[in-house]
Motif scaffolding. Sequence first.
Motif, PDB file in Angstrom:
ATOM      1  N   ILE A  41       1.182   9.213   4.358  1.00 55.32           N
ATOM      2  CA  ILE A  41       0.237   8.284   3.724  1.00 55.32           C
ATOM      3  C   ILE A  41      -0.919   8.028   4.674  1.00 55.32           C
ATOM      4  N   LYS A  42      -0.588   7.806   5.937  1.00 54.97           N
ATOM      5  CA  LYS A  42      -1.616   7.570   6.950  1.00 54.97           C
ATOM      6  C   LYS A  42      -2.542   8.776   7.085  1.00 54.97           C
ATOM      7  N   LYS A  43      -1.963   9.988   7.180  1.00 51.92           N
ATOM      8  CA  LYS A  43      -2.775  11.206   7.309  1.00 51.92           C
ATOM      9  C   LYS A  43      -3.718  11.389   6.124  1.00 51.92           C
ATOM     10  N   CYS A  44      -3.207  11.134   4.932  1.00 50.08           N
ATOM     11  CA  CYS A  44      -4.004  11.364   3.725  1.00 50.08           C
ATOM     12  C   CYS A  44      -5.073  10.293   3.537  1.00 50.08           C
ATOM     13  N   GLU A  45      -4.768   9.064   3.910  1.00 51.86           N
ATOM     14  CA  GLU A  45      -5.714   7.972   3.690  1.00 51.86           C
ATOM     15  C   GLU A  45      -6.794   7.897   4.757  1.00 51.86           C
ATOM     16  N   LYS A  61       2.566  10.221  -5.212  1.00 57.02           N
ATOM     17  CA  LYS A  61       3.540  10.045  -6.296  1.00 57.02           C
ATOM     18  C   LYS A  61       4.767   9.294  -5.791  1.00 57.02           C
ATOM     19  N   ALA A  62       5.233   9.641  -4.594  1.00 55.60           N
ATOM     20  CA  ALA A  62       6.400   8.970  -4.018  1.00 55.60           C
ATOM     21  C   ALA A  62       6.096   7.495  -3.751  1.00 55.60           C
ATOM     22  N   LYS A  63       4.903   7.230  -3.265  1.00 55.24           N
ATOM     23  CA  LYS A  63       4.494   5.851  -3.001  1.00 55.24           C
ATOM     24  C   LYS A  63       4.486   5.049  -4.299  1.00 55.24           C
ATOM     25  N   LYS A  65       6.179   5.699  -7.053  1.00 52.37           N
ATOM     26  CA  LYS A  65       7.561   5.538  -7.517  1.00 52.37           C
ATOM     27  C   LYS A  65       8.273   4.448  -6.730  1.00 52.37           C
ATOM     28  N   LYS A  66       8.046   4.405  -5.417  1.00 55.77           N
ATOM     29  CA  LYS A  66       8.687   3.399  -4.565  1.00 55.77           C
ATOM     30  C   LYS A  66       8.212   2.004  -4.953  1.00 55.77           C
ATOM     31  N   ILE A  67       6.924   1.850  -5.172  1.00 52.01           N
ATOM     32  CA  ILE A  67       6.376   0.557  -5.575  1.00 52.01           C
ATOM     33  C   ILE A  67       6.932   0.162  -6.938  1.00 52.01           C
ATOM     34  N   SER A  68       6.959   1.106  -7.863  1.00 49.96           N
ATOM     35  CA  SER A  68       7.484   0.843  -9.200  1.00 49.96           C
ATOM     36  C   SER A  68       8.950   0.437  -9.134  1.00 49.96           C
ATOM     37  N   HIS A  69       9.721   1.132  -8.314  1.00 54.45           N
ATOM     38  CA  HIS A  69      11.142   0.817  -8.156  1.00 54.45           C
ATOM     39  C   HIS A  69      11.319  -0.581  -7.576  1.00 54.45           C
TER      40      HIS A  69
END
Length: 79
Positions: A41-45, A61-63, A65-69
Amino acid sequence: MLIKKFLFVLVSLLSLSACKEEKSYTVDEFLKDDHLRAEWIKKCENGEVRPELLNCINVAKAKDKKISHNLSYLKNFGK
């Protein structure tokens, strides 16, 4: 003619050596590994890697999903 061929080979080799092959991670791999997810996330942002890379797409997408969960868990907490 020989110089053109030499320059072509040299430029080709230099551009290939500049390509760093990154392992591609799946959404599930990012979901299972919090450290890996945070690192990507850090690398991409921060622009360290291009946002259109497969890893940036999958980590986003994983981020999500994690937030949604987590929101789903909080919503159902205490029921």
